[in-house]
Design a protein around this motif. Structure first.
Motif, PDB file in Angstrom:
ATOM      1  N   THR A 125      17.675  36.904  35.887  1.00  0.00           N
ATOM      2  CA  THR A 125      17.894  38.094  35.066  1.00  0.00           C
ATOM      3  C   THR A 125      16.796  38.163  34.009  1.00  0.00           C
ATOM      4  O   THR A 125      16.512  37.160  33.344  1.00  0.00           O
ATOM      5  CB  THR A 125      19.270  38.026  34.382  1.00  0.00           C
ATOM      6  OG1 THR A 125      20.286  37.895  35.382  1.00  0.00           O
ATOM      7  CG2 THR A 125      19.517  39.270  33.546  1.00  0.00           C
ATOM      8  N   PRO A 126      16.132  39.308  33.884  1.00  0.00           N
ATOM      9  CA  PRO A 126      15.037  39.405  32.908  1.00  0.00           C
ATOM     10  C   PRO A 126      15.501  39.004  31.509  1.00  0.00           C
ATOM     11  O   PRO A 126      16.617  39.333  31.090  1.00  0.00           O
ATOM     12  CB  PRO A 126      14.639  40.878  32.965  1.00  0.00           C
ATOM     13  CG  PRO A 126      15.078  41.330  34.326  1.00  0.00           C
ATOM     14  CD  PRO A 126      16.320  40.562  34.632  1.00  0.00           C
ATOM     15  N   SER A 127      14.624  38.320  30.824  1.00  0.00           N
ATOM     16  CA  SER A 127      14.975  37.908  29.463  1.00  0.00           C
ATOM     17  C   SER A 127      15.135  39.129  28.573  1.00  0.00           C
ATOM     18  O   SER A 127      14.423  40.123  28.710  1.00  0.00           O
ATOM     19  CB  SER A 127      13.879  36.993  28.891  1.00  0.00           C
ATOM     20  OG  SER A 127      12.649  37.684  28.837  1.00  0.00           O
ATOM     21  N   GLY A 128      16.087  39.029  27.662  1.00  0.00           N
ATOM     22  CA  GLY A 128      16.343  40.155  26.775  1.00  0.00           C
ATOM     23  C   GLY A 128      17.340  41.149  27.327  1.00  0.00           C
ATOM     24  O   GLY A 128      17.606  42.167  26.684  1.00  0.00           O
ATOM     25  N   TRP A 129      17.871  40.850  28.514  1.00  0.00           N
ATOM     26  CA  TRP A 129      18.865  41.757  29.090  1.00  0.00           C
ATOM     27  C   TRP A 129      20.261  41.231  28.730  1.00  0.00           C
ATOM     28  O   TRP A 129      20.979  40.660  29.556  1.00  0.00           O
ATOM     29  CB  TRP A 129      18.699  41.857  30.607  1.00  0.00           C
ATOM     30  CG  TRP A 129      17.553  42.770  31.008  1.00  0.00           C
ATOM     31  CD1 TRP A 129      16.421  42.998  30.321  1.00  0.00           C
ATOM     32  CD2 TRP A 129      17.491  43.571  32.184  1.00  0.00           C
ATOM     33  NE1 TRP A 129      15.620  43.884  30.988  1.00  0.00           N
ATOM     34  CE2 TRP A 129      16.250  44.263  32.149  1.00  0.00           C
ATOM     35  CE3 TRP A 129      18.327  43.777  33.276  1.00  0.00           C
ATOM     36  CZ2 TRP A 129      15.841  45.138  33.146  1.00  0.00           C
ATOM     37  CZ3 TRP A 129      17.927  44.641  34.268  1.00  0.00           C
ATOM     38  CH2 TRP A 129      16.691  45.329  34.201  1.00  0.00           C
ATOM     39  N   THR A 130      20.631  41.438  27.514  1.00  0.00           N
ATOM     40  CA  THR A 130      21.937  41.010  27.028  1.00  0.00           C
ATOM     41  C   THR A 130      22.669  42.219  26.457  1.00  0.00           C
ATOM     42  O   THR A 130      22.044  43.200  26.031  1.00  0.00           O
ATOM     43  CB  THR A 130      21.806  39.932  25.939  1.00  0.00           C
ATOM     44  OG1 THR A 130      21.001  40.443  24.869  1.00  0.00           O
ATOM     45  CG2 THR A 130      21.162  38.661  26.502  1.00  0.00           C
ATOM     46  N   THR A 189      18.998  48.846  25.080  1.00  0.00           N
ATOM     47  CA  THR A 189      18.522  47.795  24.182  1.00  0.00           C
ATOM     48  C   THR A 189      17.820  46.664  24.927  1.00  0.00           C
ATOM     49  O   THR A 189      17.334  45.726  24.302  1.00  0.00           O
ATOM     50  CB  THR A 189      19.705  47.210  23.388  1.00  0.00           C
ATOM     51  OG1 THR A 189      20.617  46.566  24.295  1.00  0.00           O
ATOM     52  CG2 THR A 189      20.439  48.311  22.615  1.00  0.00           C
ATOM     53  N   TRP A 190      17.769  46.752  26.282  1.00  0.00           N
ATOM     54  CA  TRP A 190      17.180  45.673  27.072  1.00  0.00           C
ATOM     55  C   TRP A 190      15.650  45.732  27.030  1.00  0.00           C
ATOM     56  O   TRP A 190      15.052  46.825  26.937  1.00  0.00           O
ATOM     57  CB  TRP A 190      17.635  45.771  28.525  1.00  0.00           C
ATOM     58  CG  TRP A 190      19.114  45.545  28.723  1.00  0.00           C
ATOM     59  CD1 TRP A 190      20.024  45.163  27.785  1.00  0.00           C
ATOM     60  CD2 TRP A 190      19.828  45.722  29.946  1.00  0.00           C
ATOM     61  NE1 TRP A 190      21.274  45.072  28.320  1.00  0.00           N
ATOM     62  CE2 TRP A 190      21.190  45.404  29.666  1.00  0.00           C
ATOM     63  CE3 TRP A 190      19.490  46.083  31.234  1.00  0.00           C
ATOM     64  CZ2 TRP A 190      22.187  45.469  30.644  1.00  0.00           C
ATOM     65  CZ3 TRP A 190      20.479  46.139  32.204  1.00  0.00           C
ATOM     66  CH2 TRP A 190      21.810  45.832  31.912  1.00  0.00           C
ATOM     67  N   THR A 191      15.020  44.569  27.167  1.00  0.00           N
ATOM     68  CA  THR A 191      13.562  44.484  27.193  1.00  0.00           C
ATOM     69  C   THR A 191      13.008  45.190  28.434  1.00  0.00           C
ATOM     70  O   THR A 191      13.487  44.974  29.553  1.00  0.00           O
ATOM     71  CB  THR A 191      13.107  43.015  27.205  1.00  0.00           C
ATOM     72  OG1 THR A 191      13.648  42.363  26.074  1.00  0.00           O
ATOM     73  CG2 THR A 191      11.587  42.923  27.188  1.00  0.00           C
ATOM     74  N   THR A 203      13.477  51.830  28.557  1.00  0.00           N
ATOM     75  CA  THR A 203      13.363  52.892  27.561  1.00  0.00           C
ATOM     76  C   THR A 203      14.345  53.997  27.903  1.00  0.00           C
ATOM     77  O   THR A 203      14.513  54.345  29.079  1.00  0.00           O
ATOM     78  CB  THR A 203      11.936  53.466  27.536  1.00  0.00           C
ATOM     79  OG1 THR A 203      11.002  52.410  27.311  1.00  0.00           O
ATOM     80  CG2 THR A 203      11.788  54.516  26.442  1.00  0.00           C
TER      81      THR A 203
END
Length: 489
Positions: A47-52, A58-60, A63
């Motif tokens: 899972t891509p980092s920042g996908w919380t 709000t995920w990396t 947009t």
């Protein structure tokens, strides 16, 4: 039933419902986008980092629009991701950019149909396995399609629904297992500048609608079985700067590219080009990189004989270099290295008779018989000082028959249109119809009309005499037999 006290009138209820509809629909469409993104997150590994969190906006790399309800861009390039894409990706109704290149994504590509806001697609360097039939339908704002280096795709053809994407400026699909012909639809893309389709299995000829296009960068090299035909269409692609056509099966001469003033890179090696390079090629001031090896190109001398018959491959394979007396087929030379005989008879050549044969001043015999040559016989051939024999029989020649010196044996039988002024192309001068067809003379003036008229008159007289003799003999035999039969009685 009694009406409840203080209940609002029906009209007021209707107005309240109309006001609430947009508010009710907004969360639903937001939920659609969020559901698609949640599904995408579950299919990717890692899972891509920042996908919380539960809000994809709000995920990396994600947009959304100003209301934070619709996803407008997905940027996951070069993250070493594996996994697949959800089939519902085209539910992201406001998606503008999809950037997934340089990963290890696999599985079938989802349909992106009817994403009318989609402008950029980057799918390069992945392991996708198939392309759906409606993959690119209805993408009316698409500008960039980039999906090169997907060698695991099942064979697919270039979709004609791309014509709905009239704003396309970039098509990159090299090494993507595309087969079939290139559609003739480039007049639908007035802004297309970059076309790269190398390392596929494209066949057939170059589409005519490439001519006059705005394409500057053209890569069609290294097709599995090879594109074929000529590349004459390049002469009208005046915006070209880079052309890669190497490792194909193109034939014919290299065209005049003098109008392609921005051309700096021309790769034509490993084809079957014939003929002489146009002098204008060396006049292109920006041309810095050229490759021509492994073709059947010829020297200037060969253009004298082969130019107007399209430099057939049978000549190109043996007419190497610029010395016609160096074991060239169909050519005989004397001990001093002068061409004395050219024999193109019965080779099924098409085209016209080149007036440049006049440059072979030692030529004694020229055999052009039993081909499919058209046009007229060049007047210039009458000035060949050593010519003794010219055989053009059994072709499709037309026009006025030139007057050859009495020392020339001229054979032209089997040209039904010879002596008739029919415009069929270059070769010799046309003229008024006045020379008969199917002449065969040996010296003297080659007046086709008089020869044909005399021939016809002779044939008619001979037939009349023959019929008269046969009739007379038959009559005598009949009388004699009748006399003998009655004499015995």
């Amino acid at each position: 039933m009694a009406k409840p006290p203080n209940s609002p009138p029906p009209l007021l209820l209707l107005l309240l419902l109309l006001l609430l509809c947009p508010l009710l629909l907004l969360p639903l469409s937001s939920a659609d986008d969020f559901a698609v993104m949640t599904k995408l997150a579950s299919l990717l590994s890692p899972t891509p980092s920042g996908w919380t969190g539960t809000n994809p906006c709000t995920w990396t790399g994600i947009t959304c629009d100003s209301t934070s309800t619709h996803v407008t861009s997905i940027n996951l390039a070069s993250l070493s991701l594996s996994g697949s894409l959800p089939s519902t990706l085209n539910s992201l109704s406001l998606l503008q950019t999809l950037t997934l290149q340089r990963n290890s994504l696999s599985g079938p590509l989802p349909s992106l149909s009817n994403l009318t806001s989609l402008e950029q697609i980057y799918l390069d360097s992945n392991n996708f396995t198939s392309v759906p039939t409606n993959f690119l339908s209805g993408l009316t704002n698409l500008q960039t399609l980039s999906m090169s280096d997907n060698p695991n795709l099942a064979p697919w053809t270039i979709p004609t629904e791309l014509t709905q994407s009239s704003s396309l400026s970039v098509i990159y699909a090299s090494n993507a297992n595309i087969y079939g012909s290139i559609p003739d639809f480039f007049d639908s893309f007035p802004n297309l500048q970059n076309l790269r389709l190398s390392y596929n299995n494209l066949t057939g000829t170059l589409p005519s609608t490439l001519g006059g296009s705005e394409i500057t960068n053209l890569w069609l090299n290294n097709q599995l079985h090879g594109l074929s035909g000529t590349i004459e269409v390049l002469s009208t692609m005046t915006q070209l700067s880079q052309v890669w056509l190497h490792a194909n099966s193109f034939t014919g001469p290299v065209p005049d590219l003098s109008k392609c003033t921005n051309l700096f890179d021309l790769q034509l090696r490993d084809n079957q080009f014939t003929g002489v390079l146009p002098a204008s090629l060396m006049g292109l001031s920006k041309l810095a990189n050229v490759s021509l090896q492994n073709n059947k190109l010829q020297g200037d001398c060969s253009s004298c004989c082969a130019g107007d018959i399209g430099y057939p491959i049978s000549l190109a394979q043996s007419w190497l270099g610029n010395d016609a007396c160096s074991e060239w087929t169909f050519v005989t030379c004397d001990s001093r290295g002068n061409v004395t005989i050219v024999n193109f008879g019965k080779q099924r050549f098409s085209g016209t008779i080149s007036p440049a044969f006049v440059n072979l001043t030692s030529l004694k015999s020229l055999y052009l018989n039993d081909n499919n040559l058209t046009g007229s016989i060049p007047d210039s051939l009458t000035s060949l000082p050593q010519l003794q024999l010219l055989d053009v029989s059994n072709n499709n020649l037309s026009g006025v028959v030139p007057v050859f010196p009495s020392t020339v044996k001229f054979i032209s039988v089997g040209n039904l249109l010879l002596g008739k002024n029919i415009t069929t192309g270059s070769g010799g001068s046309g003229g008024n119809s006045g020379s008969g067809s199917n002449s065969s003379t040996s010296g003297g003036n080659s007046n086709g009309s008089s020869v044909s008229a005399g021939l016809i008159a002779g044939v008619v007289i001979a037939v009349v005499v023959f019929v008269g003799v046969v009739s007379f003999v038959s009559y005598k035999c009949y009388v004699k037999k009748r006399h003998q039969r009655f004499g015995k009685t």
